[in-house]
Design a protein around this motif. Structure first.
Motif, PDB file in Angstrom:
ATOM      1  N   GLU A  62     -14.557  -2.633  -0.294  1.00 24.30           N
ATOM      2  CA  GLU A  62     -15.850  -3.047  -0.288  1.00 24.30           C
ATOM      3  C   GLU A  62     -16.816  -2.295  -0.977  1.00 24.30           C
ATOM      4  O   GLU A  62     -17.614  -2.646  -1.853  1.00 24.30           O
ATOM      5  CB  GLU A  62     -16.360  -3.451   0.962  1.00 24.30           C
ATOM      6  N   GLN A  63     -16.692  -0.960  -0.387  1.00 25.60           N
ATOM      7  CA  GLN A  63     -17.715   0.132  -0.822  1.00 25.60           C
ATOM      8  C   GLN A  63     -17.762   0.183  -2.423  1.00 25.60           C
ATOM      9  O   GLN A  63     -18.839   0.204  -3.285  1.00 25.60           O
ATOM     10  CB  GLN A  63     -17.782   1.306  -0.317  1.00 25.60           C
ATOM     11  N   LEU A  64     -16.534   0.418  -3.069  1.00 27.47           N
ATOM     12  CA  LEU A  64     -16.025   0.292  -4.258  1.00 27.47           C
ATOM     13  C   LEU A  64     -16.477  -0.660  -5.066  1.00 27.47           C
ATOM     14  O   LEU A  64     -17.211  -0.500  -6.095  1.00 27.47           O
ATOM     15  CB  LEU A  64     -14.575   0.637  -4.422  1.00 27.47           C
ATOM     16  N   ARG A  94      -4.235  -1.201  -0.406  1.00 24.17           N
ATOM     17  CA  ARG A  94      -4.232  -1.900   1.030  1.00 24.17           C
ATOM     18  C   ARG A  94      -5.196  -0.813   2.128  1.00 24.17           C
ATOM     19  O   ARG A  94      -5.832  -1.549   2.920  1.00 24.17           O
ATOM     20  CB  ARG A  94      -2.798  -2.139   1.812  1.00 24.17           C
ATOM     21  N   SER A  95      -4.690   0.357   1.914  1.00 24.10           N
ATOM     22  CA  SER A  95      -5.472   1.249   3.117  1.00 24.10           C
ATOM     23  C   SER A  95      -6.761   1.015   2.654  1.00 24.10           C
ATOM     24  O   SER A  95      -7.990   1.335   3.441  1.00 24.10           O
ATOM     25  CB  SER A  95      -4.959   2.660   3.129  1.00 24.10           C
ATOM     26  N   ASP A  96      -7.125   1.427   1.484  1.00 21.84           N
ATOM     27  CA  ASP A  96      -8.601   1.090   1.359  1.00 21.84           C
ATOM     28  C   ASP A  96      -9.213  -0.250   1.492  1.00 21.84           C
ATOM     29  O   ASP A  96     -10.391  -0.236   1.901  1.00 21.84           O
ATOM     30  CB  ASP A  96      -8.769   1.078  -0.358  1.00 21.84           C
ATOM     31  N   ARG A 116      -2.731 -10.360   4.651  1.00 20.17           N
ATOM     32  CA  ARG A 116      -2.216  -9.194   5.646  1.00 20.17           C
ATOM     33  C   ARG A 116      -0.602  -9.272   5.490  1.00 20.17           C
ATOM     34  O   ARG A 116      -0.154 -10.048   4.910  1.00 20.17           O
ATOM     35  CB  ARG A 116      -2.801  -9.438   6.834  1.00 20.17           C
ATOM     36  N   GLU A 129      -8.307  -1.940   4.292  1.00 19.21           N
ATOM     37  CA  GLU A 129      -8.427  -2.000   5.688  1.00 19.21           C
ATOM     38  C   GLU A 129      -9.436  -1.027   6.167  1.00 19.21           C
ATOM     39  O   GLU A 129     -10.046  -1.538   7.404  1.00 19.21           O
ATOM     40  CB  GLU A 129      -6.946  -1.437   6.245  1.00 19.21           C
ATOM     41  N   ASP A 130     -10.058  -0.014   5.460  1.00 18.75           N
ATOM     42  CA  ASP A 130     -10.910   0.910   6.271  1.00 18.75           C
ATOM     43  C   ASP A 130     -12.411   0.522   5.485  1.00 18.75           C
ATOM     44  O   ASP A 130     -13.343   1.194   5.751  1.00 18.75           O
ATOM     45  CB  ASP A 130     -10.830   2.281   6.232  1.00 18.75           C
ATOM     46  N   GLY A 131     -12.248  -0.522   4.565  1.00 21.81           N
ATOM     47  CA  GLY A 131     -13.553  -0.949   4.283  1.00 21.81           C
ATOM     48  C   GLY A 131     -14.075  -0.123   2.842  1.00 21.81           C
ATOM     49  O   GLY A 131     -14.987  -0.391   2.239  1.00 21.81           O
ATOM     50  N   SER A 132     -13.354   0.712   2.381  1.00 26.98           N
ATOM     51  CA  SER A 132     -13.648   1.533   1.210  1.00 26.98           C
ATOM     52  C   SER A 132     -13.588   0.655   0.108  1.00 26.98           C
ATOM     53  O   SER A 132     -14.392   0.949  -0.974  1.00 26.98           O
ATOM     54  CB  SER A 132     -12.681   2.686   1.013  1.00 26.98           C
ATOM     55  N   LYS A 178     -12.372   7.118   4.743  1.00 26.93           N
ATOM     56  CA  LYS A 178     -10.927   7.359   5.015  1.00 26.93           C
ATOM     57  C   LYS A 178     -10.816   8.238   6.189  1.00 26.93           C
ATOM     58  O   LYS A 178     -11.477   9.370   6.246  1.00 26.93           O
ATOM     59  CB  LYS A 178     -10.292   8.183   3.827  1.00 26.93           C
ATOM     60  N   ASN A 220       0.601   0.473  -0.794  1.00 29.31           N
ATOM     61  CA  ASN A 220      -0.215   1.276  -0.323  1.00 29.31           C
ATOM     62  C   ASN A 220      -1.395   1.633  -1.342  1.00 29.31           C
ATOM     63  O   ASN A 220      -2.228   2.138  -0.808  1.00 29.31           O
ATOM     64  CB  ASN A 220       0.179   2.636  -0.118  1.00 29.31           C
ATOM     65  N   LEU A 237     -16.516  -2.709   9.095  1.00 29.15           N
ATOM     66  CA  LEU A 237     -15.900  -1.658   8.624  1.00 29.15           C
ATOM     67  C   LEU A 237     -16.613  -0.425   8.096  1.00 29.15           C
ATOM     68  O   LEU A 237     -17.504  -0.746   7.467  1.00 29.15           O
ATOM     69  CB  LEU A 237     -14.666  -2.043   7.646  1.00 29.15           C
ATOM     70  N   ARG A 290       1.336   3.762   8.470  1.00 35.43           N
ATOM     71  CA  ARG A 290       1.895   3.469   7.149  1.00 35.43           C
ATOM     72  C   ARG A 290       3.165   4.340   7.168  1.00 35.43           C
ATOM     73  O   ARG A 290       3.536   5.268   6.650  1.00 35.43           O
ATOM     74  CB  ARG A 290       1.306   4.210   6.091  1.00 35.43           C
TER      75      ARG A 290
END
Ligand code: HEM
Ligand SMILES: Nc1ncnc2c1ncn2[C@@H]1O[C@H](COP(=O)(O)OP(=O)(O)OP(=O)(O)O)[C@@H](O)[C@H]1O
Ligand SMILES: Nc1ncnc2c1ncn2[C@@H]1O[C@H](COP(=O)(O)OP(=O)(O)OP(=O)(O)O)[C@@H](O)[C@H]1O
Ligand SMILES: [Mg+2]
Ligand SMILES: [Mg+2]
Lengths: 249, 47, 209, 227, 227, 209
Positions: free
Chosen positions: E87-89, E78-80, E162, E82-85, F93, E75, F89, D163
């Motif tokens: 989905e979890q949310l 997006r970063s959430d 993307r 990309e790391d799959g957070s 974080k 941001n 994934l 980023r």
């Protein structure tokens, strides 16, 4: 060449540097404080007010040395960067990176005192004239070097990347210096020479001499102090760091 | 009146140089404390 | 095997150490991969396998020791150019089709095999015109293996080549490695030891966390 | 291990990059859209008076072009880093600086050239006097490749940082300033009837220099950033 | 399966987001730097005459703030993603709209508030008349949260795509136009001695509305974008 | 096992089909996971395991058939909220430390276990204060497993839980699954069948490409 390198690596080894910096930092600051005191006294009380500008001309005694330092530090940083990039000497990486915040401080002082001075003499805080603009760009470059260094995880890789940027950025230094000659600007042209004939009267020059020395000594002190802190932080897992810490803690 | 400008610029300089003087010292102190804590943890673990 | 024992080693390192911000990741390591040899680096999760491989390729700078690859010394400025590297990342563009990706690699690497046949060899025939992004995890891995087969490199550095592959795919990796060794190449590969090892005479290096 | 010829490499690289752009041709239009919108925002923010607009038109156009170029810069190497292609490139025998030069050329063709072609339209939107269009186009034609080349060096340097969009901007803008000063300066000089070719020559000289040095510098920066 | 209280959730989310910002505190300064640079680019491009600058100052400042906000928008989710957070949310039982509201609040505090604080300095650089500083600050104080909220909806919609940086800009800008028109309009009105509070009230009303609706809309948009 | 056979199924689907742009990915599938049951979805690379899991969670919309999870029907607007999902994934974080990540998850999920003990359970003690980005591939996987353990969810959907793990890690996954089944939960997991399967009574579904 190789022997020179070896010598450099030895005297510049982290523990040796720590000792060296611990020893000389107080001296550098002592010189800086004394000469600064004399210089400031001279600037504020001993020198008479200027017949054109009145009192505000006293700002010169800090504006000019800091302005010179802002350029000088960048050049030093670039030179250290070359060494760091070519020979990968760790201490030079640290020194180059330690230059950036000191230089940024001097640049900021130049900008602020300059605009404070500009208000009474030019009637405005700020104009977009080439010298002022290029000095502002210089500040951005310093900030950029610091930002890049902070943004990369591995300390040594960060130092090398930021050193590269410092090298690219050094082209701005002549632009700042010669801006007054290349373009017609509001800002004063070169008037002051410490050695040889100057356009300024000697009786008004001597406090400047002191503040110039003070700024140089300050730079050395601050640089050593910063490099030492960075050095210790990076080496904190090593035995010598623990022992050195045991000494004076 | 222009004394205000002189005073302001000297004050600004003092503040910035003060930061330049103090911030590495604070950092040094922080690093030292971290080293000491780490050394203590290591000796604890060994014993 | 087919290579003469006197040939210079493809990869050799002595006293190699790596530390991240002063924290040691692996201790002094000596290793040697000669032509026709495979070296298996074993170690549990976090033992430092990936890190070792990146150091060997020149993508990370070692703290101590030196690496010699194909007769040249490797350091920060000098990557092991001309080796074939398979990392955790595939190294092909998701937007290009499998064949387009391989075509580009072929030019870049100066390959002397035909991309299309290689694709078929790794079991991706029928997927030539699918964008790499649309391939599954295992199919992507196979595409990366195809690049290995294409490369004229003598030295292969493979990070967990077996991950994400099914039984058929594991078989494929083993076949590729045997062929490469027979052609006089050398291979260094890592695995966390949960399964599968190449069925060739192999030396093993154990890393421990 | 027959090393591929430089020309074949350039062709393959250009073909690959162009194909990637084509696959996301929607994205390729975006710098243009962005510049268009910056240009459109100004009359809205200032309240439209043709006289006032005409005066600031060259500056606004230059800033719009510069910013839109800046925003696409991050993509230059980042996507290659994220999927591992960059590692493969570094570890191949191909000359890195040459590939970077090709890539920058493609990038300029795709992002800046359409802008250049649309400049007359944008200029019309801002009521730029017609006799200034020549200087504006000349300054942009020489200035935008220069910006791309300088930008490539900075993008290479920051590619290892996640980023980094903003950091990239902060690092690149100081280096862009001279280009902007001369580029917009040429148009400003022309608008006052002063000689403006001097600035253009300077830009040309800068471009020639950058064409040689920037790819090499970018290659070095990439190696520094990734090892 | 005891559902956590809304307050505990908000606290955890805010703490997490602030911590992430703190970990990259260099980045947090960047919108400010960007705005500063856009402000600096204009005088450079236009050639500095205080009179001319003062006239365009409110417009330039508003555009700078708007653009710098726009660039940080991507941001937001997006970063959430990309790391799959993310989905979890989505798969957790927590109320999505509420979490989004918290996140937008943090985002505004971190990106827009520093800008607001620096506005007097930026205004000085552009020689904005001092009596216009009040209207400018008022319009920005109400306008920037509105921009953040609207932006969140668009960011949620485009998160599945993307490298959507530019697309995001292209989609968000039309929605930003009314805010810009009223915000910059208020200052322009004040500069001509006209009543300017009307536009400010309108902005306030818009903000109140967006505070309620935008998080819900963004939550829906996220679900649409990801399924 | 401990659950009564009459309890309503945690997950059930009938005639589930999924097609991507009219290309069928998997045919009509019927499956059922009741409390105390584990279902293993097997299939080679590209068979459609990941796709199936995402459809079941509601992250993709099926072309035909319907999914019922915990008594509610799943469709585009209605995700299976409250299930525990482990995808390719990790979902934490990189900038936060392992413990900070788990602390947040604990609040989000409404956990009733202590994050720190769970971290120790998955073998990450000593790494509590390491940023997740600095963990190796396997350590990251373990952190994701810790979140599973934390979650009060009855239904677990796991995509290749064994990938990237060493022998020790595989053991850990099996232990986690057994414990969850004993507590009356249900698990659906995929693997490409190259190695390792949970040592519990399990039903298997074969997908073929
Ligand atoms: C923000 C405003 C200003 C900035 C950024 C600034 C910057 C600088 C810089 C960078 C230098 C060093 C040039 C070099 O060594 O080549 C300098 C020198 C100097 N400045 Fe300023 N300046 C500002 C305002 C002023 C004002 C208002 C005055 C007085 C009217 C002034 C008087 C001087 C003088 C006398 C020198 C020494 C010139 C010499 O080298 O002989 N400056 N300034
Ligand atoms: N970028 C990084 N910064 C700091 N530490 C790291 C980084 N990457 C890895 N590490 C640490 O270095 C050690 C070795 O990591 P590495 O990725 O080499 O392990 P590995 O053997 O490949 O494990 P795995 O089988 O899980 O992939 C780990 O303990 C990890 O926490
Ligand atoms: N986003 C996508 N768009 C189009 N097709 C896709 C997409 N993702 C996967 N596919 C295709 O769908 C099929 C099933 O993919 P999926 O990822 O579900 O396989 P998988 O069983 O998980 O395989 P693996 O074991 O390799 O992970 C593959 O043939 C793949 O090419
Ligand atoms: Mg690994
Ligand atoms: Mg899969």
């Amino acid at each position: 060449m190789n022997r020179l390198l070896l010598w450099f690596n030895q005297t510049g080894s982290p523990p040796n540097f720590d000792r060296f910096a611990a020893r000389w930092t107080p001296w550098a600051f002592a010189v800086a404080f004394v000469t600064m005191a004399v210089g400031v006294y001279g600037a504020l009380y001993s020198v008479p007010a200027d017949y054109q500008q009145g009192e505000s001309f006293r700002i010169l005694y800090i504006h000019v040395p800091c302005a010179w330092m802002s350029l000088f530090v960048f050049v030093v940083m670039a030179m250290q960067s070359v060494i760091a990039l070519v020979w990968r000497i760790k201490i030079c990486e640290l020194l180059a990176m330690a230059c950036a915040p000191v230089g940024a401080a001097f640049t900021l002082i130049t900008l602020l005192t300059g605009s404070i001075w500009g208000k009474p003499t030019w009637g405005t805080w700020w104009t977009w004239d080439p010298r002022l603009t290029s000095e502002l760009v210089l500040l951005f470059l310093y900030v950029g070097v610091m930002g890049l260094y902070a943004a990369i995880e591995d300390r040594r890789a960060a130092a090398r990347a930021a050193a590269f940027l410092a090298l690219v950025g050094v082209v701005n230094v002549p632009i700042v210096h010669f801006a007054v000659n290349w373009w017609n600007t509001l800002h004063q042209g070169s008037t002051i020479r410490l050695i040889g004939p100057s356009k300024m009267d000697t009786s008004m020059l001597w406090p400047l001499l002191f503040t110039v020395i003070a700024s140089k000594a300050w730079f050395i002190g601050s640089l050593l102090q910063r490099a030492r802190a960075m050095n210790l932080e990076q080496e904190s897992a090593k035995d010598w760091a623990r022992e050195a810490d045991g000494d004076d803690a | 009146m222009s004394n205000v400008y002189v005073a302001a610029s000297f004050a600004v300089t003092a503040i910035i140089l003060g930061w330049d003087y103090l911030s590495p010292q604070l950092k040094l102190r922080r690093v030292r404390r971290a080293i000491r804590l780490r050394a203590r943890r290591d000796t604890n673990r060994k014993s | 095997m087919s290579a003469a024992p006197t040939s210079p080693p493809l990869l050799e390192c002595r006293g190699l150490c790596f530390a991240r911000n002063e924290e040691p990741v692996f201790g002094p390591i000596d290793l040697r991969v000669a032509a026709g040899e495979a070296l298996l680096v074993k170690g549990g999760n976090g033992a430092g396998k990936t890190t070792l491989l990146r150091v060997l390729a020149g993508l990370l700078t070692p703290t101590a020791g030196d690496v010699q690859a194909m007769g040249m010394s490797v350091d920060a400025g000098h990557l092991v150019r001309g080796c074939a590297f398979l990392g955790h990342l595939h190294g092909h563009k998701g937007d290009l089709t499998a064949l387009e990706n391989l075509d580009f690699s072929a030019v870049l690497l100066g390959a002397n095999r035909d991309p299309e046949t290689v694709l078929a060899e790794v079991g991706l025939s029928g997927h030539e015109d699918h964008q790499a992004r649309r391939l599954s995890a295992g199919q992507n891995k196979r595409l990366a293996l195809a690049r290995l087969r294409l490369s004229p490199a003598k030295l292969w550095l493979l990070d967990e080549p077996y991950a994400n592959l099914d039984l058929d795919g594991i078989e494929l990796v083993n076949r590729l490695i045997s062929m490469h060794l027979d052609e006089g190449g050398g291979v260094l590969l890592t695995t966390h030891g949960a399964y599968a090892a190449p069925p060739v005479p192999i030396r093993t290096l154990e890393l421990s966390a | 291990m027959n090393a591929p010829s430089l020309l074949a490499l350039a062709k393959a690289q250009a073909e690959r990059d162009l194909r990637l752009v084509w696959r996301r041709r929607g994205d390729a239009l975006q710098p243009l859209m962005f510049a268009l919108m910056v240009v459109a925002l100004f009359p809205l923010a200032l309240g439209a008076e043709p006289g006032k607009l005409a005066k600031i038109a060259p500056g606004v156009l230059w800033v719009a072009v510069l910013l839109s170029g800046l925003l696409t810069l991050d993509n230059l190497f980042r996507s290659d880093l994220e999927d591992g292609s960059l590692e493969q490139l570094l570890l191949s025998r191909a000359p890195l600086a040459w590939l970077i030069a090709v890539r920058v050329a493609v990038h300029w063709t795709v992002t800046a050239l359409p802008l250049l072609i649309a400049t007359p339209l944008l200029a019309e939107l801002l009521a730029l006097p017609h006799d200034l269009l020549g200087p504006l186009l000349a300054s942009l034609a020489l200035g935008t490749p220069l910006l791309s080349l300088i930008g490539a060096v900075v993008a290479a340097l920051t590619v290892g940082i996640r980023r980094s969009g903003m950091l990239l901007a902060v690092l690149a803008l100081p280096l862009y300033v001279p280009v902007l000063v001369f580029g917009a300066g040429a148009v400003a000089a022309a608008s006052q009837g002063l000689p403006w070719l001097g600035a253009i020559y300077l830009l040309g000289a800068g471009l020639a220099l950058a064409l040689v040095l920037a790819p090499l510098a970018a290659a070095t920066a990439l190696r520094i950033a990734l090892t």
